[in-house]
Write a protein that holds these residues in place. Structure first.
Motif, PDB file in Angstrom:
ATOM      1  N   THR A  78       0.836  -1.271  -0.107  1.00  0.00           N
ATOM      2  CA  THR A  78       0.071   0.024   0.061  1.00  0.00           C
ATOM      3  C   THR A  78       0.862   1.296  -0.011  1.00  0.00           C
ATOM      4  N   THR A  79       1.912   1.211   0.767  1.00  0.00           N
ATOM      5  CA  THR A  79       2.797   2.568   0.832  1.00  0.00           C
ATOM      6  C   THR A  79       3.493   2.930  -0.510  1.00  0.00           C
ATOM      7  N   GLU A  80       3.740   1.574  -1.434  1.00  0.00           N
ATOM      8  CA  GLU A  80       4.362   1.791  -2.691  1.00  0.00           C
ATOM      9  C   GLU A  80       3.471   2.473  -3.676  1.00  0.00           C
ATOM     10  N   SER A  81       2.132   1.923  -3.407  1.00  0.00           N
ATOM     11  CA  SER A  81       1.165   2.330  -4.514  1.00  0.00           C
ATOM     12  C   SER A  81       0.895   3.887  -4.091  1.00  0.00           C
ATOM     13  N   ILE A  82       1.024   4.548  -3.003  1.00  0.00           N
ATOM     14  CA  ILE A  82       0.925   5.796  -2.891  1.00  0.00           C
ATOM     15  C   ILE A  82       2.032   6.737  -2.858  1.00  0.00           C
ATOM     16  N   GLU A  83       3.180   5.774  -3.337  1.00  0.00           N
ATOM     17  CA  GLU A  83       4.728   6.851  -3.372  1.00  0.00           C
ATOM     18  C   GLU A  83       4.298   8.143  -4.202  1.00  0.00           C
ATOM     19  N   ILE A  84       4.923   9.121  -3.475  1.00  0.00           N
ATOM     20  CA  ILE A  84       4.984  10.736  -4.158  1.00  0.00           C
ATOM     21  C   ILE A  84       6.046  10.592  -5.149  1.00  0.00           C
ATOM     22  N   ASP A  85       5.350  11.081  -6.474  1.00  0.00           N
ATOM     23  CA  ASP A  85       6.270  11.167  -7.608  1.00  0.00           C
ATOM     24  C   ASP A  85       7.402  12.393  -7.286  1.00  0.00           C
ATOM     25  N   ASP A  86       8.757  11.913  -8.122  1.00  0.00           N
ATOM     26  CA  ASP A  86       9.717  12.847  -7.965  1.00  0.00           C
ATOM     27  C   ASP A  86      10.305  13.170  -6.594  1.00  0.00           C
ATOM     28  N   VAL A  87      10.011  12.199  -5.714  1.00  0.00           N
ATOM     29  CA  VAL A  87      10.520  12.434  -4.294  1.00  0.00           C
ATOM     30  C   VAL A  87      11.213  11.159  -3.941  1.00  0.00           C
ATOM     31  N   PRO A  88      12.605  11.164  -3.367  1.00  0.00           N
ATOM     32  CA  PRO A  88      13.404  10.182  -3.154  1.00  0.00           C
ATOM     33  C   PRO A  88      12.542   9.071  -2.510  1.00  0.00           C
ATOM     34  N   SER A  89      12.637   7.663  -2.973  1.00  0.00           N
ATOM     35  CA  SER A  89      12.007   6.832  -2.108  1.00  0.00           C
ATOM     36  C   SER A  89      12.405   6.463  -0.939  1.00  0.00           C
ATOM     37  N   VAL A  90      13.880   6.777  -0.426  1.00  0.00           N
ATOM     38  CA  VAL A  90      14.254   6.398   0.772  1.00  0.00           C
ATOM     39  C   VAL A  90      13.721   7.367   1.769  1.00  0.00           C
ATOM     40  N   LYS A  91      13.112   7.017   2.950  1.00  0.00           N
ATOM     41  CA  LYS A  91      12.687   7.514   4.192  1.00  0.00           C
ATOM     42  C   LYS A  91      13.227   6.984   5.262  1.00  0.00           C
ATOM     43  N   ARG A  92      13.026   7.488   6.287  1.00  0.00           N
ATOM     44  CA  ARG A  92      13.433   6.792   7.553  1.00  0.00           C
ATOM     45  C   ARG A  92      12.251   6.408   8.546  1.00  0.00           C
ATOM     46  N   VAL A  93      12.395   5.058   8.869  1.00  0.00           N
ATOM     47  CA  VAL A  93      11.327   4.862   9.904  1.00  0.00           C
ATOM     48  C   VAL A  93      12.038   4.425  11.234  1.00  0.00           C
ATOM     49  N   LEU A  94      13.011   3.422  11.148  1.00  0.00           N
ATOM     50  CA  LEU A  94      13.723   2.947  12.345  1.00  0.00           C
ATOM     51  C   LEU A  94      14.625   3.984  12.858  1.00  0.00           C
ATOM     52  N   GLY A  95      15.154   4.291  14.193  1.00  0.00           N
ATOM     53  CA  GLY A  95      15.705   5.198  14.803  1.00  0.00           C
ATOM     54  C   GLY A  95      14.905   6.529  15.095  1.00  0.00           C
ATOM     55  N   LEU A  96      13.572   6.493  14.811  1.00  0.00           N
ATOM     56  CA  LEU A  96      12.949   7.768  15.083  1.00  0.00           C
ATOM     57  C   LEU A  96      12.225   7.564  16.528  1.00  0.00           C
ATOM     58  N   PRO A  97      11.813   8.837  17.236  1.00  0.00           N
ATOM     59  CA  PRO A  97      10.851   8.557  18.116  1.00  0.00           C
ATOM     60  C   PRO A  97       9.583   7.939  17.731  1.00  0.00           C
ATOM     61  N   LEU A  98       8.907   7.064  18.447  1.00  0.00           N
ATOM     62  CA  LEU A  98       7.914   6.312  18.216  1.00  0.00           C
ATOM     63  C   LEU A  98       6.752   6.899  17.485  1.00  0.00           C
ATOM     64  N   SER A  99       6.616   8.227  17.883  1.00  0.00           N
ATOM     65  CA  SER A  99       5.367   8.879  17.386  1.00  0.00           C
ATOM     66  C   SER A  99       5.639   9.139  15.824  1.00  0.00           C
ATOM     67  N   GLU A 100       6.837   9.653  15.555  1.00  0.00           N
ATOM     68  CA  GLU A 100       7.114   9.714  14.222  1.00  0.00           C
ATOM     69  C   GLU A 100       7.458   8.798  13.598  1.00  0.00           C
ATOM     70  N   SER A 101       7.741   7.633  13.830  1.00  0.00           N
ATOM     71  CA  SER A 101       7.930   6.170  13.188  1.00  0.00           C
ATOM     72  C   SER A 101       6.542   5.770  12.926  1.00  0.00           C
ATOM     73  N   VAL A 102       5.479   6.049  13.711  1.00  0.00           N
ATOM     74  CA  VAL A 102       4.022   5.626  13.334  1.00  0.00           C
ATOM     75  C   VAL A 102       3.533   6.514  12.286  1.00  0.00           C
ATOM     76  N   ALA A 103       3.899   7.931  12.204  1.00  0.00           N
ATOM     77  CA  ALA A 103       3.599   8.798  11.142  1.00  0.00           C
ATOM     78  C   ALA A 103       4.359   8.641   9.875  1.00  0.00           C
ATOM     79  N   ALA A 104       5.385   8.055   9.770  1.00  0.00           N
ATOM     80  CA  ALA A 104       6.239   7.743   8.827  1.00  0.00           C
ATOM     81  C   ALA A 104       5.780   6.278   8.229  1.00  0.00           C
ATOM     82  N   ASP A 105       5.336   5.542   8.821  1.00  0.00           N
ATOM     83  CA  ASP A 105       4.912   4.077   8.157  1.00  0.00           C
ATOM     84  C   ASP A 105       3.614   3.495   9.368  1.00  0.00           C
ATOM     85  N   PRO A 106       2.372   4.529   8.993  1.00  0.00           N
ATOM     86  CA  PRO A 106       1.304   4.038   9.660  1.00  0.00           C
ATOM     87  C   PRO A 106       0.791   2.770   9.303  1.00  0.00           C
ATOM     88  N   SER A 107      -0.099   2.209  10.148  1.00  0.00           N
ATOM     89  CA  SER A 107      -0.884   0.960  10.198  1.00  0.00           C
ATOM     90  C   SER A 107      -2.170   1.647   9.745  1.00  0.00           C
TER      91      SER A 107
END
Length: 449
Positions: free
Chosen positions: A39-68
């Motif tokens: 699902t996250t690949e299907s809503i990928e933003i055009d001309d934005v780098p695909s690499v984003k960070r999820v691990l190593g962030l504060p928990l609330s930011e990790s949830v916002a970056a890769d939500p359920s």
């Protein structure tokens, strides 16, 4: 003497080549086993780098970056890994004690950070990713004050190093800890509950996996930065380890609390329509509706962020339109199921025209919303230019102080202009709504012809 440097170079090349081959083999295996995009690949933003960070962030930011998308405030990759261990690894010997190769864990972390589909070939891989995620959280999952509450228990929950059924707390420490859990962030609370519910499932299979409270507790003590007594206390207090509630006992979670398997939202309008033809359960349809609405809100927030940056939103608009169509189809299906139920008070049947026009109205409203966002972005640019010009007038404040009478006149004129502007904006909004409704009706009529 001259052959030694050459041998070293050859050895170095062989090592690099073998590593690339191994990683390539894993990537190939992942792509073969799961050909569909996430699902996250299907809503990928055009001309934005695909690499984003999820691990190593504060928990609330990790949830916002890769939500359920089902509303559980945990990263989706973490839930995929947890579900894999729950289904395939509870009886695996040495689960959470043995680790996969570091290069494989690095590849899984990269996939999680990029929002790619998680593919596990072994329960140790999923367990290793869970451990790495918990270790990299920069904050404590629960505050250190919780250790004091656990140590205050005089019923033996914090000192028993073997998971013991029917061992309950009667001194009020569990009640105090549950109240404290309700006061921390929802992400931290949910992670704490999921980790210890999962830990109970692992320890229940101690005969097969050799991971009892001592072995698994030491790991949890390290990755969660808790005291040994806090881990033992939580493992007993989360809920009955044998599933049988002791009358009058108090636990950290309710009896019906459980680990919910993560199922992402359906992708594509045609897929949703095909699923609706077969699905008859109102509960499952309601759950899918919530996921689609959560996904639509996420897309709208991304579209707004892109508009503020002055970037195009072609793919995002298309995805939002698909999700909006899916939501309309799901709501229509729910109405049909409600109409099919026997009603005590007869209701006026909803005509096909009103159901059909909903989709066209939503399309026109989304188009109007996009136009308004563009207008807002243009107005913000104009405001920024005016502010920049005002900064260049160094004597502006001095002139205003010298001519107080003129400033009062200008203030009155500004108020009148603001009132006229607000009235004009209300009129424009009303006219645009009417235009959207007319366009929707025209489009529906042309489609019927």
């Amino acid at each position: 003497m001259h052959d030694e440097p050459e041998k070293k170079k050859k050895g170095l090349k062989l090592t690099r080549k073998s590593t690339r081959k191994i990683i390539g083999k894993w990537r190939k295996l992942s792509s073969e086993e799961h050909g569909e995009l996430s699902t996250t690949e299907s809503i990928e933003i055009d001309d934005v780098p695909s690499v984003k960070r999820v691990l190593g962030l504060p928990l609330s930011e990790s949830v916002a970056a890769d939500p359920s998308f089902d509303g559980i405030p945990l990263p989706s990759f973490f839930r995929y890994a947890l579900d894999f261990v729950e289904e395939n690894g509870l009886c695996t010997e040495g689960i959470y004690r043995l680790s996969p190769p570091k290069s494989r864990l690095d590849e899984l972390e990269r996939r999680a950070n990029c929002g790619e589909m998680m593919v596990f070939t072994d329960p140790h891989e999923a367990a290793g990713l869970i451990k790495r995620f918990l270790r990299q959280i920069p904050e404590c999952v629960v505050p250190p004050e919780f250790d004091v509450i656990a140590e205050s228990c005089s019923c033996g929950l914090a000192t028993t190093t073997q998971l013991t059924p029917k061992l309950v707390c009667n001194c009020g420490a569990v009640r105090n800890l549950r109240e404290s859990l309700n006061r921390i962030g929802i992400e931290r609370k949910t992670l704490f509950i999921y980790v210890f519910l999962h830990a109970q499932h692992v320890m229940a299979q101690e005969k097969e996996n050799k991971m009892g409270l001592q072995a698994l507790g030491l790991l949890l003590q390290t990755v969660l930065e808790m005291s040994r007594k806090m881990v033992c206390f939580s493992a007993h207090a989360i809920r009955p380890c044998d599933g049988i509630t002791v009358p009058g006992a108090y636990y950290l979670v309710d009896e019906d609390t459980k680990i919910i398997k993560y199922i992402p939202p359906l992708e594509g309008f045609q897929t949703v329509e095909k699923w609706l033809e077969e699905e008859k359960s109102q509960q499952k349809i309601h759950e899918e509706l919530q996921k689609q609405q959560f996904l639509l809100d996420l897309l709208h927030s991304k579209i707004s962020a892109r508009h503020e940056q002055g970037k195009s939103t072609g793919k995002l608009d298309e995805n939002a339109w698909q999700v909006q169509n899916s939501i309309t189809a799901i709501k229509r299906k729910l109405k049909q199921l409600l109409d099919a139920l026997p009603q005590v008070v007869p209701l006026n049947p909803i005509s096909d025209t009103s159901r059909c026009i909903e989709m066209y109205e939503e399309k026109q409203l989304m188009a109007t919303q996009g136009m308004l966002r563009e207008d807002i972005a243009e107005e913000r640019q104009k405001i920024a230019k005016l502010c920049w010009k005002l900064r260049n007038f160094k004597d502006f404040d001095e002139k205003i102080e010298k001519s107080e009478e003129k400033s009062d006149e200008w203030m009155e004129k500004c108020k009148l202009e603001e009132a006229a502007r607000s009235t004009l904006l209300e009129e424009i909004t009303r006219l645009r709504s009417e235009c959207a409704d007319l366009r929707a009706r025209l489009e529906m009529e042309s489609a019927c012809l």
